[in-house]
Scaffold this active site. Structure first.
Site, short mmCIF file in Angstrom:
data_model
loop_
_atom_site.label_atom_id
_atom_site.label_comp_id
_atom_site.label_asym_id
_atom_site.label_seq_id
_atom_site.Cartn_x
_atom_site.Cartn_y
_atom_site.Cartn_z
N CYS A 93 -4.22 -6.27 -5.83
CA CYS A 93 -3.25 -5.97 -4.84
C CYS A 93 -3.36 -5.59 -3.64
O CYS A 93 -4.56 -5.22 -3.12
CB CYS A 93 -2.04 -4.93 -5.69
SG CYS A 93 -2.70 -3.16 -5.09
N THR A 124 -4.74 -5.84 -11.39
CA THR A 124 -4.43 -5.43 -9.82
C THR A 124 -5.30 -4.65 -9.01
O THR A 124 -5.32 -4.45 -7.89
CB THR A 124 -3.10 -5.29 -9.67
OG1 THR A 124 -2.93 -4.05 -10.21
CG2 THR A 124 -2.12 -6.28 -10.27
N GLU A 159 -2.57 -1.15 -17.59
CA GLU A 159 -2.20 -2.53 -17.21
C GLU A 159 -2.85 -3.76 -17.58
O GLU A 159 -1.86 -4.57 -18.49
CB GLU A 159 -2.69 -2.74 -15.59
CG GLU A 159 -2.04 -3.93 -15.03
CD GLU A 159 -2.71 -4.19 -13.58
OE1 GLU A 159 -3.02 -5.41 -13.33
OE2 GLU A 159 -2.80 -3.15 -12.96
#
Length: 329
Positions: free
Chosen positions: A203, A173, A135
Site C-alpha cells: 500500500c 499490503t 491479512e
C-alpha cells in the site's frame, strides 16, 4: 531540505508522512461512529488495527474485541477489522445472523479481488507475506486450494505447482519493499511467465513511510519507530533502517525507550507505523526533549492526502439517525 545544526545540539528529525494511513483512519472512524450510532456493545473481530493504545481506547468506549466470530452472540453487530476476513468468516457471520459492518481497508479488498480473479482463471497463486498475519489469513481464504504462502526468497525453490506456466503472485499490503522485491525476483526466475497484479499490492502508506526512512536514516544515530510489536508495517520500518546500518528500535511509547539507547546520540529520527496514533509520537517527542533533544524538526519527504469513504452500512446508519433537536435560545 534538512537544516544544518551545531554538532553540540541534540536534535529530533520527525518524519512526515508518519502514523495513521487512510485505511486505519477509516477503520477507527467506523468503530467510533458505530458506537455513537448504535450504542455499546459493538463487537470487533480481531484488533481493528494493530495498535494496543487504539484498541484499549475503543474498548473503553464499549467495543468488545474477539478472536473468533463464534465469540459474538447471535444476532449482534460485528465489525471486521481493517485486515480483512476470509469468505468462511463471512459465511459463518450469515449463519449466526450477525449484523456486519466491514472495515476492511479498500487496498486489502483489492488483493482479495485479485486472488479470486487469478483463481477463476486457473492460476496457481503464490501469496507473499507473513503466515501468521491477519491479512494473509483473509486473503488465503479466498482461494485456499490453489494458494501457497511464501515468506522468503529461499522458500520459492520448494514451491510445487501443477503448471509452471500458470502461476500468479500477490503480496501482503504491509511488506518491506525490498523484501517483496527479492521474493518477486526469485519467483520470476523460477517461473518466467508468472503473472502479477496490475499495480503493486504494497500500500501507498507502507511504501511512503519506508521511503521516508530511507531518505533520512543516514542522518541519524538512532531511528525510533512508534508502533505495536504485532504491527507488520511498523516492524518493516525498523528493518529498513537496520538494513541501512542505522540503529533502530520499535517502541510502543516513550516508556519503551531504554536510556542507554540515547548514550552518545545527537540525532534521533522519529517515525510511526501506519496504525500508531499521533498522541504517542507527541509523547516520545516530549520525552526526548526532557533528555536534552531540544531541537525538533519535521522533515516532509512527500505529501500524502489519501482518503477513503465509509462503508454503506455506516453511511446509511448516519442518514437514518434521528436529528438532534435545535436548542432554543
Amino acid at each position: 531540505m534538512i537544516q544544518a545544526f551545531p554538532d553540540a545540539e541534540k536534535r529530533v528529525l520527525l518524519l512526515k508522512p508518519r502514523g495513521f494511513c487512510a485505511g486505519v483512519v477509516r477503520a477507527i472512524d467506523i468503530v467510533r461512529i458505530a458506537l455513537e450510532t448504535f450504542g455499546a456493545p459493538i463487537y470487533v473481530r480481531k484488533e481493528i488495527v494493530h495498535n494496543r493504545f487504539v484498541v484499549n481506547e475503543l474498548a473503553e468506549k464499549g467495543a468488545i474485541f474477539v478472536d473468533d466470530i463464534d465469540d459474538v452472540p447471535s444476532g449482534m453487530r460485528v465489525i471486521y477489522s481493517a485486515h480483512g476476513v476470509s469468505p468462511a468468516v463471512r459465511e459463518r457471520s450469515k449463519e449466526r445472523k450477525l449484523k456486519v459492518i466491514d472495515a476492511t481497508c479498500p487496498l486489502v479488498t483489492k488483493v482479495h479481488v485479485e486472488a479470486v480473479k487469478f483463481a477463476k482463471q486457473g492460476y496457481s497463486l503464490v501469496l507473499i507475506g507473513h503466515r501468521d498475519h491477519d491479512e494473509i489469513e483473509g486473503t488465503l481464504g479466498e482461494a485456499p486450494d490453489v494458494t501457497q504462502v511464501v515468506s522468503s526468497a529461499e522458500e520459492v525453490e520448494s514451491l510445487v505447482v501443477p503448471d509452471p506456466e500458470r502461476v500468479a503472485y500477490l503480496t501482503q499490503t504491509t511488506l518491506s519493499l525490498d523484501e517483496a522485491r527479492d521474493i518477486i525476483t526469485a519467483l520470476k526466475a523460477r517461473f518466467p511467465k508468472i503473472a502479477g497484479p496490475h499495480s503493486q499490492d504494497i500500500c501507498y502508506a507502507t511504501e511512503n513511510r519506508q521511503v521516508a526512512v530511507k531518505n533520512v536514516a543516514h542522518e541519524a544515530d538512532l531511528v525510533l519507530v512508534v508502533g505495536s510489536d504485532n504491527s507488520s508495517n511498523s516492524n518493516r520500518l525498523v528493518e529498513v533502517s537496520r538494513n541501512l546500518s542505522t540503529r533502530s528500535h520499535l517502541i510502543e511509547n516513550s516508556s519503551s525507550i531504554q536510556p542507554e539507547w540515547l548514550e552518545g546520540v545527537k540525532t534521533v529520527v522519529l517515525t510511526a507505523g501506519a496504525s500508531a496514533p499521533e498522541v504517542l509520537v507527541e509523547d516520545v517527542v516530549n520525552y526526548l526533549r526532557q533528555k536534552g533533544f531540544g531541537s525538533v524538526e519535521e522533515v516532509e519527504v512527500m505529501p500524502e492526502n489519501v482518503r477513503f469513504g465509509l462503508p454503506p452500512e455506516i453511511v446509511q446508519a448516519i442518514a437514518a439517525a434521528p436529528a438532534i433537536p435545535a436548542v432554543s435560545a
